[in-house]
Design a protein around this motif. Sequence first.
Motif, PDB file in Angstrom:
ATOM      1  N   VAL A   5       0.850  -1.190   0.000  1.00  0.00           N
ATOM      2  CA  VAL A   5       0.000   0.000   0.000  1.00  0.00           C
ATOM      3  C   VAL A   5       0.881   1.234   0.000  1.00  0.00           C
ATOM      4  N   GLU A   6       0.795   2.003  -1.102  1.00  0.00           N
ATOM      5  CA  GLU A   6       1.567   3.232  -1.217  1.00  0.00           C
ATOM      6  C   GLU A   6       0.804   4.409  -0.631  1.00  0.00           C
ATOM      7  N   SER A   7       1.557   5.400  -0.186  1.00  0.00           N
ATOM      8  CA  SER A   7       0.974   6.652   0.286  1.00  0.00           C
ATOM      9  C   SER A   7       2.008   7.749   0.127  1.00  0.00           C
ATOM     10  N   GLY A   8       1.547   8.988   0.260  1.00  0.00           N
ATOM     11  CA  GLY A   8       2.463  10.116   0.233  1.00  0.00           C
ATOM     12  C   GLY A   8       2.484  10.908  -1.048  1.00  0.00           C
ATOM     13  N   GLY A   9       1.739  10.462  -2.051  1.00  0.00           N
ATOM     14  CA  GLY A   9       1.693  11.224  -3.286  1.00  0.00           C
ATOM     15  C   GLY A   9       0.913  12.514  -3.118  1.00  0.00           C
ATOM     16  N   GLY A  10       0.974  13.362  -4.145  1.00  0.00           N
ATOM     17  CA  GLY A  10       0.239  14.613  -4.091  1.00  0.00           C
ATOM     18  C   GLY A  10       0.715  15.586  -5.131  1.00  0.00           C
ATOM     19  N   LEU A  11       0.317  16.830  -4.958  1.00  0.00           N
ATOM     20  CA  LEU A  11       0.667  17.917  -5.859  1.00  0.00           C
ATOM     21  C   LEU A  11       1.740  18.777  -5.202  1.00  0.00           C
ATOM     22  N   VAL A  12       2.805  19.043  -5.939  1.00  0.00           N
ATOM     23  CA  VAL A  12       3.901  19.842  -5.405  1.00  0.00           C
ATOM     24  C   VAL A  12       4.455  20.716  -6.522  1.00  0.00           C
ATOM     25  N   GLN A  13       5.005  21.854  -6.153  1.00  0.00           N
ATOM     26  CA  GLN A  13       5.621  22.730  -7.147  1.00  0.00           C
ATOM     27  C   GLN A  13       7.013  22.217  -7.513  1.00  0.00           C
ATOM     28  N   ALA A  14       7.430  22.578  -8.691  1.00  0.00           N
ATOM     29  CA  ALA A  14       8.778  22.214  -9.129  1.00  0.00           C
ATOM     30  C   ALA A  14       9.802  22.714  -8.114  1.00  0.00           C
ATOM     31  N   GLY A  15      10.777  21.852  -7.825  1.00  0.00           N
ATOM     32  CA  GLY A  15      11.770  22.169  -6.818  1.00  0.00           C
ATOM     33  C   GLY A  15      11.422  21.674  -5.435  1.00  0.00           C
ATOM     34  N   ARG A  19       7.758  12.564   0.068  1.00  0.00           N
ATOM     35  CA  ARG A  19       8.246  11.259   0.496  1.00  0.00           C
ATOM     36  C   ARG A  19       7.128  10.237   0.339  1.00  0.00           C
ATOM     37  N   LEU A  20       7.373   9.269  -0.503  1.00  0.00           N
ATOM     38  CA  LEU A  20       6.425   8.178  -0.692  1.00  0.00           C
ATOM     39  C   LEU A  20       6.749   7.047   0.293  1.00  0.00           C
ATOM     40  N   SER A  21       5.709   6.395   0.743  1.00  0.00           N
ATOM     41  CA  SER A  21       5.851   5.230   1.618  1.00  0.00           C
ATOM     42  C   SER A  21       5.124   4.051   0.999  1.00  0.00           C
ATOM     43  N   CYS A  22       5.618   2.874   1.274  1.00  0.00           N
ATOM     44  CA  CYS A  22       4.965   1.646   0.821  1.00  0.00           C
ATOM     45  C   CYS A  22       5.009   0.656   1.975  1.00  0.00           C
ATOM     46  N   GLY A  66      20.713  11.266  -7.593  1.00  0.00           N
ATOM     47  CA  GLY A  66      21.106  12.509  -6.949  1.00  0.00           C
ATOM     48  C   GLY A  66      19.940  13.315  -6.413  1.00  0.00           C
ATOM     49  N   ARG A  67      18.716  12.962  -6.815  1.00  0.00           N
ATOM     50  CA  ARG A  67      17.525  13.676  -6.345  1.00  0.00           C
ATOM     51  C   ARG A  67      16.624  12.783  -5.479  1.00  0.00           C
ATOM     52  N   PHE A  68      16.569  11.503  -5.803  1.00  0.00           N
ATOM     53  CA  PHE A  68      15.708  10.566  -5.075  1.00  0.00           C
ATOM     54  C   PHE A  68      16.567   9.646  -4.224  1.00  0.00           C
ATOM     55  N   THR A  69      15.995   9.229  -3.091  1.00  0.00           N
ATOM     56  CA  THR A  69      16.666   8.277  -2.210  1.00  0.00           C
ATOM     57  C   THR A  69      15.675   7.209  -1.765  1.00  0.00           C
ATOM     58  N   ILE A  70      16.039   5.962  -1.977  1.00  0.00           N
ATOM     59  CA  ILE A  70      15.216   4.847  -1.513  1.00  0.00           C
ATOM     60  C   ILE A  70      15.800   4.326  -0.206  1.00  0.00           C
ATOM     61  N   SER A  71      14.923   3.979   0.719  1.00  0.00           N
ATOM     62  CA  SER A  71      15.359   3.416   1.988  1.00  0.00           C
ATOM     63  C   SER A  71      14.288   2.462   2.495  1.00  0.00           C
TER      64      SER A  71
END
Length: 129
Positions: A5-15, A19-22, A66-71
């Motif tokens: 089950v994913e969560s954390g999506g939404g609308l954001v401005q450029a820049g 943080r998405l969670s699963c 360099g922009r995204f990090t998975i953990s």
Amino acid sequence: QVQLVESGGGLVQAGGSLRLSCAASGRTFSSFAMGWFRQAPGKEREFVAAISRSGASSYYADSVKGRFTISRDNAKNTVYLQMNSLKPEDTAVYYCAAVTLDWSLSSYIPKSETEYDYWGQGTQVTVSS
């Protein structure tokens, strides 16, 4: 039965950042290698990032490096995707995926969607310019 089950999506401005969670259930989370994929309108689903079952290794698509990090947090049965410096071209439905791997493959990182057995329903990320 494995559920993601994913969560954390939404609308954001450029820049901006999201943080998405699963959250995973149904099997021992530490036996899963985990991945994130995305699908933009009119495009095929593409690999974003993945992390080994041990958590010691990770791999990123060039477009997000360099922009995204998975953990992952095995105590919480959850994998995360921290997304910084978001761009309009990051707009897509983001999917979490899992595959059970033997302990001998603890450092292996599946990169192809055909390697994954379980998928979440997806969460929409929209980046406005």
